[in-house]
Design an enzyme around this catalytic site. Structure first.
Site, PDB file in Angstrom:
ATOM      1  N   ASP A  24     -12.310   5.995   3.184  1.00  9.70           N
ATOM      2  CA  ASP A  24     -10.860   5.994   3.417  1.00  9.70           C
ATOM      3  C   ASP A  24     -10.371   7.396   3.782  1.00  9.70           C
ATOM      4  O   ASP A  24     -10.230   8.262   2.914  1.00  9.70           O
ATOM      5  CB  ASP A  24     -10.170   5.479   2.129  1.00  9.70           C
ATOM      6  N   GLU A  78      -7.223   0.586  -4.328  1.00  8.71           N
ATOM      7  CA  GLU A  78      -7.180   0.496  -2.864  1.00  8.71           C
ATOM      8  C   GLU A  78      -8.499   0.002  -2.254  1.00  8.71           C
ATOM      9  O   GLU A  78      -8.481  -0.902  -1.415  1.00  8.71           O
ATOM     10  CB  GLU A  78      -6.793   1.866  -2.274  1.00  8.71           C
ATOM     11  N   LYS A  99       2.946  11.160  -3.763  1.00 12.90           N
ATOM     12  CA  LYS A  99       1.884  10.435  -4.477  1.00 12.90           C
ATOM     13  C   LYS A  99       0.944  11.390  -5.211  1.00 12.90           C
ATOM     14  O   LYS A  99       0.397  11.067  -6.261  1.00 12.90           O
ATOM     15  CB  LYS A  99       1.103   9.597  -3.467  1.00 12.90           C
ATOM     16  N   ASP A 101       0.894  -1.162   0.000  1.00 13.39           N
ATOM     17  CA  ASP A 101       0.000   0.000   0.000  1.00 13.39           C
ATOM     18  C   ASP A 101       0.930   1.209   0.000  1.00 13.39           C
ATOM     19  O   ASP A 101       1.512   1.557   1.030  1.00 13.39           O
ATOM     20  CB  ASP A 101      -0.886  -0.051   1.255  1.00 13.39           C
TER      21      ASP A 101
END
Ligand code: AMP
Length: 599
Positions: free
Chosen positions: A169, A147, A70, A8
């Site tokens: 999330d 994800e 990211k 992850d």
């Protein structure tokens, strides 16, 4: 067999997992922590540090510390450190290399294969950049998975009832909501929404602001000006926030914080959950919009959801969990650590991919178009690039010449217009075609690609019902490197390919132009001089010779230019002849009209 790890690669933190004894376990880093901050720093001495160590020095070395890289994946972003430019995949690769190293230390073996997760909304460029990062880190990225899908795998939902679920999330810096549908052998992302600038860091900041204000009020000093004191306040704020997820109060103790007006300031206070909730109420409230948007986009009412999964460390906050319940009416599942479940799902998928696990193999997309070669060597696309698997497409083709009793089915993969420039992935001959007049037989070619990426190509003669097929397995297809090279080539050779395509069309256009010029000339032959007739005949003849001798697959750009000039000459000649014919016709009409007036 070497293990495949699940990674992850998060905006704030990253996590690695591997299957041991049939279950996903989290691999601790060299500090014993189960997640690693996704932070890279370049020290003044030329060292690169990743993780906690990089996080700790971030405030005092902010110019040379990179966090949240990211967010820049798939963009042109880069950072210049000591006159070397680093792209987002290169920085991400430094994080991946550390995770890989930690995994190798833990497992005592070399690791090369990995599954990496990305947000469901990541586009092709962002996914590709993530793959590139993996490759730079020496990893063979076996698959990139979403994800929220990974979280569903961790919860074992792929083995349960078909259902629609929400994955909520809330991480350190981003908030993502996904609605996914788990069906029979398929997990599909129905909708995604979120807020790219909402996460646990905002909650820490609220506490830090509150503490700074309190210190100013109590000691008359502005702690914001002291970088190392600020760093300690930030760390204490995050710790207090975490403590408040389990307790009603949190003690904050910061001895020797900074020099005050007269004495050293030793700061101490107690923060209650009620005060924390008050300071952060609007942040929690901001999660409502994306939840509603995602549900709307999926065309679902909250009551149609079977489950809500919590992902991301920030979903540990009671106020967030209460908000999720208020929005959906569902008590969210929290059996698995929210900051670990995405990595666990990736490890489960990695295990399935390596053939050991029994889980659902996730859907992939076709990385390059599947085509068949048609007359003139043209690659005719049957399944477009990026189509989601499984897929079944059919197209009907016919024969190119008279008395053709067999057809050659040549299957290629790639984006180039000519078959020979793409990769051959299968070929077979279909024989025994009945009624072999040109263009009459109907051959239906079907491409069937299953969820495992296995391609079955079948060809059926619709007149006779006769069918033939071949199966192309994943290993026959292109490797990632070949795929990337093919995409690069398609861009690189775009101009050349346009020229080749043009060359392929020249002989038939040439034939038409020659016939046309000849016919047009015949209509006005009486009106032309001998020289004019001879000139047109010469153009037509030369053009016909060119058409006959042309080798379009080998023509140079210069030869294409010459061929086009010959076509232009013939076309101009026929245009002039047509014009002349029209003038004559008009003249005759006028004469007739005049005549009738006379009568
Ligand atoms: P992630 O990006 O999923 O690793 O989430 C990281 C965020 O979760 C950070 O902002 C952490 O401070 C936050 N976090 C981790 N544990 C807790 C906790 N027990 N309570 C509240 N927030 C937490």
């Amino acid at each position: 067999m070497a293990k495949t790890i699940g990674i992850d690669l998060g905006t704030t933190n990253s996590c690695v997992s591997v299957i041991e004894g049939g279950r996903p376990v989290i691999i601790p880093n060299d500090k014993g922590a189960r997640t690693t901050p996704s932070i890279v720093a370049f020290t003044k001495d030329g060292d690169r540090i990743v993780g906690e160590a990089a996080q700790r020095q971030a405030v005092v070395n902010s110019q040379r510390t990179i966090s949240s890289v990211k967010r820049s994946m798939g963009t042109n972003w880069n950072v210049n450190i000591d006159n070397t430019k680093y792209t987002a995949p290169e920085i991400s690769a430094m994080i991946l290399r550390k995770l890989r190293q930690d995994a190798e230390n833990y497992l005592g073996e070399t690791i090369t294969d990995a599954v990496i997760t990305v947000p469901a909304y990541f586009n092709d460029a962002q996914r590709q950049a993530t793959k590139d990062a993996g490759r730079i880190a020496g990893l063979n990225v076996k698959r990139i998975i979403n994800e929220p899908t990974s979280a569903a795998l961790a919860y074992g939902l792929d083995h349960g009832e078909p259902q629609k679920i929400m994955v909520f999330d809330l991480g350190g810096g981003t908030f993502d909501v996904s609605i996914i549908e788990i069906g029979d052998g398929v997990i599909e992302v129905l909708a995604t929404s979120g807020d790219n600038h909402l996460g646990g860091d905002d909650f820490d900041e609220r506490i830090a602001e509150y503490l700074c204000g309190y210190i100013e009020f109590k000691h008359g000093i502005d702690v914001r000006k002291d970088l190392s004191a600020m760093q300690r306040i930030k760390e204490a704020s995050e710790q207090a926030k975490k403590d408040l997820s389990a307790a009603e109060t949190a003690n904050i103790s910061l001895p020797y914080l900074m020099q005050g007006k007269t004495d050293m300031v030793h700061f101490e206070t107690v923060l209650t959950r009620a005060k924390f909730d008050e300071l952060t109420r609007d942040l929690v409230e901001r999660t409502a919009g994306p939840v509603m948007t995602a549900l709307n986009d999926a065309g679902l009412a909250p009551s149609e959801l079977q489950k809500v999964l919590l992902v991301g460390g920030s979903t540990r906050m009671p106020s967030v969990q209460e908000k999720v319940f208020a929005l959906t009416g569902i008590e969210p599942s929290k059996d698995i650590n929210p900051d670990e479940c995405v990595a666990q799902g990736a490890a489960i998928q990695a295990d399935t991919l390596s053939g050991t696990g029994t889980g659902l193999l996730l859907l992939d997309v076709i990385p390059l178009s599947l085509c068949i070669e048609t007359a003139g060597g043209v690659a005719t696309k049957v399944v477009e690039r990026n189509t989601t698997l499984p897929v079944r497409y059919s197209q009907v083709f016919t024969t190119a010449s008279m008395f053709q009793k067999s057809v050659r089915i040549h299957v290629v993969q790639g984006e180039r217009p000519m078959a020979k420039d793409n990769k051959t992935i299968g070929r077979f001959n279909m024989k025994g075609i009945k009624k072999p007049a040109k263009g009459i037989p109907q051959i239906e070619v079907t491409f069937d690609v299953d969820t495992n990426g296995i391609l079955k190509i079948s060809a059926k003669d619709l007149t006779t019902g006769k069918e033939q097929s071949i199966t192309v397995t994943d290993t026959d297809k292109m490797s990632d490197a070949e795929v990337e090279q093919a995409i690069r080539n398609a861009e690189l050779y775009a101009a050349h390919d346009r020229m080749r395509q043009e060359a392929m069309e020249l002989p038939s256009i040439g034939k038409l132009a020659a016939n046309e010029a000849e016919t047009a000339m015949k209509k006005v032959e009486d009106q032309l001089t001998k020289e004019e007739i001879q000139l047109i005949k010469k153009y037509v003849l030369e053009l016909r010779v060119l058409c006959k001798q042309a080798k379009p697959d080998k023509m140079t750009a210069e030869e294409v230019g010459i061929f086009k000039e010959h076509i232009d000459r013939a076309m101009n000649a026929s245009a002039n002849a047509r014009k002349l014919a029209k003038e004559i016709a008009e003249e005759e009409a006028t004469t007739e009209e005049t005549k009738s007036l006379d009568e």
